[in-house]
Design a protein around this motif. Structure first.
Motif, PDB file in Angstrom:
ATOM      1  N   PRO A 450       0.839  -1.199   0.000  1.00 56.86           N
ATOM      2  CA  PRO A 450       0.000   0.000   0.000  1.00 56.86           C
ATOM      3  C   PRO A 450       0.878   1.254   0.000  1.00 56.86           C
ATOM      4  O   PRO A 450       1.922   1.269   0.643  1.00 56.86           O
ATOM      5  CB  PRO A 450      -0.782  -0.111   1.309  1.00 56.86           C
ATOM      6  N   SER A 451       0.462   2.272  -0.758  1.00 58.79           N
ATOM      7  CA  SER A 451       1.261   3.491  -0.747  1.00 58.79           C
ATOM      8  C   SER A 451       0.987   4.215   0.571  1.00 58.79           C
ATOM      9  O   SER A 451      -0.139   4.239   1.052  1.00 58.79           O
ATOM     10  CB  SER A 451       0.916   4.367  -1.940  1.00 58.79           C
ATOM     11  N   PRO A 452       2.040   4.792   1.148  1.00 61.17           N
ATOM     12  CA  PRO A 452       1.929   5.372   2.490  1.00 61.17           C
ATOM     13  C   PRO A 452       0.925   6.519   2.537  1.00 61.17           C
ATOM     14  O   PRO A 452       0.837   7.314   1.599  1.00 61.17           O
ATOM     15  CB  PRO A 452       3.335   5.889   2.782  1.00 61.17           C
ATOM     16  N   ARG A 453       0.193   6.560   3.615  1.00 63.20           N
ATOM     17  CA  ARG A 453      -0.786   7.633   3.802  1.00 63.20           C
ATOM     18  C   ARG A 453      -0.183   8.710   4.705  1.00 63.20           C
ATOM     19  O   ARG A 453       0.631   8.431   5.559  1.00 63.20           O
ATOM     20  CB  ARG A 453      -2.039   7.089   4.469  1.00 63.20           C
ATOM     21  N   ILE A 454      -0.665   9.924   4.513  1.00 64.50           N
ATOM     22  CA  ILE A 454      -0.159  11.030   5.320  1.00 64.50           C
ATOM     23  C   ILE A 454      -1.285  11.590   6.189  1.00 64.50           C
ATOM     24  O   ILE A 454      -2.240  12.164   5.672  1.00 64.50           O
ATOM     25  CB  ILE A 454       0.415  12.134   4.402  1.00 64.50           C
ATOM     26  N   PRO A 455      -1.190  11.400   7.486  1.00 60.39           N
ATOM     27  CA  PRO A 455      -2.215  11.949   8.381  1.00 60.39           C
ATOM     28  C   PRO A 455      -2.094  13.469   8.455  1.00 60.39           C
ATOM     29  O   PRO A 455      -0.986  14.007   8.495  1.00 60.39           O
ATOM     30  CB  PRO A 455      -1.890  11.321   9.738  1.00 60.39           C
ATOM     31  N   LEU A 456      -3.219  14.126   8.476  1.00 59.35           N
ATOM     32  CA  LEU A 456      -3.231  15.590   8.459  1.00 59.35           C
ATOM     33  C   LEU A 456      -3.412  16.157   9.871  1.00 59.35           C
ATOM     34  O   LEU A 456      -4.135  15.585  10.679  1.00 59.35           O
ATOM     35  CB  LEU A 456      -4.357  16.092   7.550  1.00 59.35           C
ATOM     36  N   PRO A 457      -2.743  17.297  10.116  1.00 57.68           N
ATOM     37  CA  PRO A 457      -2.796  17.861  11.479  1.00 57.68           C
ATOM     38  C   PRO A 457      -4.178  18.398  11.856  1.00 57.68           C
ATOM     39  O   PRO A 457      -4.484  18.510  13.032  1.00 57.68           O
ATOM     40  CB  PRO A 457      -1.759  18.978  11.452  1.00 57.68           C
ATOM     41  N   GLN A 458      -5.006  18.709  10.856  1.00 58.16           N
ATOM     42  CA  GLN A 458      -6.297  19.306  11.222  1.00 58.16           C
ATOM     43  C   GLN A 458      -7.323  18.265  11.671  1.00 58.16           C
ATOM     44  O   GLN A 458      -8.486  18.563  11.788  1.00 58.16           O
ATOM     45  CB  GLN A 458      -6.875  20.165  10.085  1.00 58.16           C
ATOM     46  N   GLY A 459      -6.890  17.054  11.879  1.00 61.21           N
ATOM     47  CA  GLY A 459      -7.804  16.024  12.334  1.00 61.21           C
ATOM     48  C   GLY A 459      -8.001  16.011  13.834  1.00 61.21           C
ATOM     49  O   GLY A 459      -8.707  16.842  14.399  1.00 61.21           O
ATOM     50  N   GLU A 514       2.821  16.737  18.415  1.00 66.19           N
ATOM     51  CA  GLU A 514       4.201  17.115  18.103  1.00 66.19           C
ATOM     52  C   GLU A 514       4.635  16.721  16.690  1.00 66.19           C
ATOM     53  O   GLU A 514       5.542  17.307  16.144  1.00 66.19           O
ATOM     54  CB  GLU A 514       5.173  16.453  19.085  1.00 66.19           C
ATOM     55  N   LEU A 515       4.046  15.686  16.147  1.00 67.81           N
ATOM     56  CA  LEU A 515       4.627  15.120  14.932  1.00 67.81           C
ATOM     57  C   LEU A 515       3.785  15.308  13.675  1.00 67.81           C
ATOM     58  O   LEU A 515       4.313  15.295  12.570  1.00 67.81           O
ATOM     59  CB  LEU A 515       4.913  13.622  15.129  1.00 67.81           C
ATOM     60  N   LEU A 516       2.483  15.454  13.841  1.00 65.25           N
ATOM     61  CA  LEU A 516       1.638  15.597  12.649  1.00 65.25           C
ATOM     62  C   LEU A 516       1.924  16.928  11.976  1.00 65.25           C
ATOM     63  O   LEU A 516       1.719  17.980  12.561  1.00 65.25           O
ATOM     64  CB  LEU A 516       0.151  15.564  13.033  1.00 65.25           C
ATOM     65  N   ASP A 517       2.424  16.864  10.747  1.00 60.39           N
ATOM     66  CA  ASP A 517       2.721  18.109  10.053  1.00 60.39           C
ATOM     67  C   ASP A 517       2.136  18.125   8.641  1.00 60.39           C
ATOM     68  O   ASP A 517       2.383  19.045   7.869  1.00 60.39           O
ATOM     69  CB  ASP A 517       4.244  18.318   9.985  1.00 60.39           C
ATOM     70  N   GLY A 518       1.377  17.105   8.309  1.00 60.44           N
ATOM     71  CA  GLY A 518       0.757  17.085   6.992  1.00 60.44           C
ATOM     72  C   GLY A 518       1.719  16.672   5.884  1.00 60.44           C
ATOM     73  O   GLY A 518       1.365  16.703   4.715  1.00 60.44           O
ATOM     74  N   ARG A 519       2.953  16.306   6.246  1.00 63.02           N
ATOM     75  CA  ARG A 519       3.924  15.873   5.245  1.00 63.02           C
ATOM     76  C   ARG A 519       4.490  14.484   5.542  1.00 63.02           C
ATOM     77  O   ARG A 519       4.959  13.809   4.646  1.00 63.02           O
ATOM     78  CB  ARG A 519       5.116  16.846   5.201  1.00 63.02           C
ATOM     79  N   THR A 520       4.455  14.099   6.818  1.00 61.29           N
ATOM     80  CA  THR A 520       5.134  12.862   7.206  1.00 61.29           C
ATOM     81  C   THR A 520       4.200  11.656   7.041  1.00 61.29           C
ATOM     82  O   THR A 520       3.117  11.630   7.594  1.00 61.29           O
ATOM     83  CB  THR A 520       5.591  12.957   8.677  1.00 61.29           C
ATOM     84  N   ARG A 565     -11.571   8.472  15.064  1.00 63.15           N
ATOM     85  CA  ARG A 565     -12.637   8.894  14.161  1.00 63.15           C
ATOM     86  C   ARG A 565     -12.351  10.261  13.555  1.00 63.15           C
ATOM     87  O   ARG A 565     -12.892  10.624  12.525  1.00 63.15           O
ATOM     88  CB  ARG A 565     -13.986   8.880  14.881  1.00 63.15           C
ATOM     89  N   SER A 566     -11.498  11.015  14.222  1.00 61.16           N
ATOM     90  CA  SER A 566     -11.178  12.352  13.723  1.00 61.16           C
ATOM     91  C   SER A 566      -9.967  12.354  12.782  1.00 61.16           C
ATOM     92  O   SER A 566      -9.589  13.403  12.276  1.00 61.16           O
ATOM     93  CB  SER A 566     -10.886  13.254  14.923  1.00 61.16           C
ATOM     94  N   LEU A 567      -9.385  11.191  12.531  1.00 63.65           N
ATOM     95  CA  LEU A 567      -8.210  11.136  11.651  1.00 63.65           C
ATOM     96  C   LEU A 567      -8.577  11.613  10.242  1.00 63.65           C
ATOM     97  O   LEU A 567      -9.609  11.247   9.699  1.00 63.65           O
ATOM     98  CB  LEU A 567      -7.688   9.690  11.589  1.00 63.65           C
ATOM     99  N   ARG A 568      -7.696  12.458   9.687  1.00 65.98           N
ATOM    100  CA  ARG A 568      -7.866  12.856   8.285  1.00 65.98           C
ATOM    101  C   ARG A 568      -6.582  12.507   7.546  1.00 65.98           C
ATOM    102  O   ARG A 568      -5.493  12.693   8.075  1.00 65.98           O
ATOM    103  CB  ARG A 568      -8.165  14.350   8.163  1.00 65.98           C
ATOM    104  N   ILE A 569      -6.751  12.038   6.304  1.00 62.65           N
ATOM    105  CA  ILE A 569      -5.638  11.447   5.564  1.00 62.65           C
ATOM    106  C   ILE A 569      -5.500  12.090   4.187  1.00 62.65           C
ATOM    107  O   ILE A 569      -6.490  12.464   3.561  1.00 62.65           O
ATOM    108  CB  ILE A 569      -5.927   9.930   5.355  1.00 62.65           C
ATOM    109  N   ARG A 570      -4.244  12.203   3.756  1.00 62.11           N
ATOM    110  CA  ARG A 570      -3.977  12.551   2.372  1.00 62.11           C
ATOM    111  C   ARG A 570      -3.113  11.422   1.839  1.00 62.11           C
ATOM    112  O   ARG A 570      -2.234  10.916   2.530  1.00 62.11           O
ATOM    113  CB  ARG A 570      -3.204  13.876   2.369  1.00 62.11           C
TER     114      ARG A 570
END
Ligand code: ADP
Ligand code: MG
Length: 572
Positions: A450-459, A514-520, A565-570
């Motif tokens: 699976p291609s890696p997913r990126i969790p978004l900080p606004q979640g 601390e770690l969610l930055d929308g890029r990692t 449930r609040s996780l948002r992904i790119r």
């Protein structure tokens, strides 16, 4: 540093005063040859008890050097000390006055031997015990004399009985140290032997009950005996040469009649990613550290997972390359669990028919004839399980008593018969040849990682306000409360203790804050947490020292993150 005499004076002076006066004892006190630290004083007798630590230098503890190195011995000994202290505390603990006054409590380790923070044993043999004390009161009046008794009589006696080397037999210390070092060595030997799991001869797999992880005892227990053809010998540092059943890499099927011990074997493998305490029965049952239990879990939230290797073309044309739902079905939840485990780096998948979605497992010839492929979104695991191994190097152990269609895809077939394993691989091949299923393979495309997913900080928002750290609550055994979100981890079966669940909750806070930055990408987030804990220990998970955390794996942290449930992904 204030001393014992001062503590006595202060507590006597506080006697009869209002409860908040207890604040005065916050801080460190030298008592005999150890240091008592009162880190947090509760606000009233009904509040969660005060947090306390006791620290002894190596010389004061007097553990023999041989049980301190390597680290795996220390972890075994620390668990023994924690268990003994917790039991001792439960004995002297008795309610005095109002509320929880008089309670002395430590979170005891369970059957699994994990690095934990209830009792820390340093490289130099220093010991730190972390626990809680309910400061005694009558109504809201300080019971100073009872507090003196707790801190200056009962606690020193407890320290002497549980945190000193001389309180233990050398044999007992060695047993805990060596058992843990052996388990570590055994798991480490798997790869070189071409195995994904090992179950020692003589191991006791069944548990006392569905709600107890203690070993089943008595005449009904059938100790494990490996089938000759799967028997493997391993040389351990302390136990010497042992034999047992090696489960080779590849696809392994566990078959056999109902109630013959299939699920019990699988559960032992699930927990075999952790070491076990002496006497558990599973001390020499180990699985690859990358083993992940995969099950159906309808109702879970799924965010941005590519389910297309298993599910595509849903009615309504919804895409499954970026699948989101607040309420997954049996099959979609199991597919999501599987894809997420691969993303986190799983090397061995463990599946039990008892907790699997049938339609994700198998579609037989008749159903293929009745319901054409165009009308069935699911590609069952039976058509993917070989590619999982051959293309991605991911092995599997599947418990399946109810369908023979897997015989075509299995490398090894183990049958459980009255709790005894038999190697039926050869016979299974014959059966597969004599009775072709006539079904056709449904997998259309090659399997990709699976291609890696990126969790978004606004979640996720674990708690409000500017405080960097929020304390994660734990409800029941495996429900975390983060801010206004309840996170149900009851189906994440490889979370084995409340301390572990709590540590995962704290790690989740670390990730989100601390770690969610929308890029990692998600796997890199897991690496970061692993690195932080490897460097700074579990104490990196909070700003205050806590005694209620235990080591966890990246897979369970990923499971927690993925269920928010609040996780948002790119998608990358
Ligand atoms: P299956 O999955 O094959 O239906 P289980 O693993 O659920 O069977 O086991 C059925 C029962 O047998 C359980 O109550 C379990 O504790 C017990 N059991 C399993 N293995 C053993 C054993 N080696 N000795 C004694 N009892 C066992
Ligand atoms: Mg079963």
């Amino acid at each position: 540093m204030r001393d014992e005499a001062e503590l006595r004076t202060v507590l006597s002076r506080l006697d009869g005063r209002g409860y908040p006066a207890y604040r005065e004892i916050q801080g460190s006190w030298r008592i005999r040859d150890w240091v008592l630290s009162v880190d947090h004083v509760q606000g009233d007798p009904f509040a969660p008890p005060s947090r306390v630590r006791v620290r002894l230098e190596g010389r004061a503890v007097g553990l023999p050097r041989e049980v301190l190195h390597p680290a795996s011995r220390r972890v075994g000994v620390a668990c023994l000390l924690a268990r003994t202290f917790a039991a001792g505390a439960a004995e002297v603990s008795r309610r005095r006055g109002t509320g929880r006054g008089g309670e002395i409590q430590m979170e005891a380790p369970g059957q699994e031997v994990l690095a934990q923070t209830a009792v820390l044993v340093g490289e130099d043999g220093a010991v730190e015990a972390r626990f809680t004390v309910g400061l005694p009161a009558e109504g809201r009046r300080v019971l100073g004399r009872d507090a003196v008794r707790i801190f200056l009589d009962e606690l020193p006696a407890l320290v002497d009985r549980t945190l000193r080397g001389r309180a233990y037999d050398l044999d007992e210390l060695r047993r805990h140290a060596h058992t843990n070092e052996d388990a570590e060595a055994l798991r480490g030997a798997l790869e070189g032997l071409g195995l994904v799991a090992f179950v020692a001869d003589g191991a006791v797999l069944p548990r006392k009950s569905g709600v107890s992880q203690e070993p089943l005892e008595g005449p009904k227990v059938v100790p494990f005996v490996s089938p000759r053809t799967l028997r493997v010998e391993v040389e351990l540092p302390h136990a010497g040469r042992i034999t047992g059943m090696g489960i080779p890499r590849g696809v392994t099927l566990v078959v056999g009649g109902g109630y013959h011990g299939k699920s019990t074997l699988l559960r032992a493998l699930e927990r075999g990613v952790y070491n076990h305490r002496p006497g558990d029965g599973r001390e020499q049952v180990v699985a690859d550290a990358g083993a992940v239990k995969i099950r159906a879990e309808d109702g879970r939230s799924v965010q941005g997972v590519d389910l297309s290797p298993f599910i595509r073309g849903l009615p309504g044309g919804e895409s499954t390359r970026f699948f989101c739902t607040p309420n997954a079905s049996g099959s979609t939840s199991q597919a999501a669990n599987l894809v997420e485990a691969l993303e986190a780096g799983a090397r061995l998948l463990l599946v039990d028919e008892d907790t699997a979605a049938t339609n994700l497992m198998i579609r037989d010839r008749r159903m293929q004839a009745l319901v054409p492929k165009e009308c069935e979104p699911i590609t069952p695991l039976v058509d993917r399980i070989r590619a999982l191994y051959e293309d991605l190097g991911v092995s599997s152990v599947v418990v399946l008593g109810g369908s023979g269609d897997y015989l075509d895809v299995a490398d090894t077939v183990i049958a459980m018969e009255a709790y005894r394993p038999r190697d039926l691989t050869v016979k299974a091949r014959e059966v597969a040849r004599s009775f072709p299923t006539g079904r056709w393979v449904e997998a259309a495309e090659p399997l990709r990682r699976p291609s890696p997913r990126i969790p978004l900080p606004q979640g996720p928002r674990p708690g409000e306000g500017r405080r960097r750290w929020v304390r994660v609550q734990i409800r029941g055994r495996r429900t975390l409360v983060l801010g206004d979100e309840e996170l149900d981890l009851s189906s994440v079966e490889q979370i084995v203790s409340p301390s572990q669940a709590r540590a995962i909750g704290q790690a989740l806070v670390l990730v989100v804050r601390e770690l969610l930055d929308g890029r990692t990408p998600l796997p890199v987030l897991l690496d970061r947490v692993e690195e932080a804990v490897a460097q700074g220990g579990l104490d990196v998970l909070d700003v205050v020292p806590r005694g209620d955390l235990a080591a966890f794996r990246r897979f369970e942290l990923a499971a927690a993150l993925n269920r928010l449930r609040s996780l948002r992904i790119r998608q990358a």
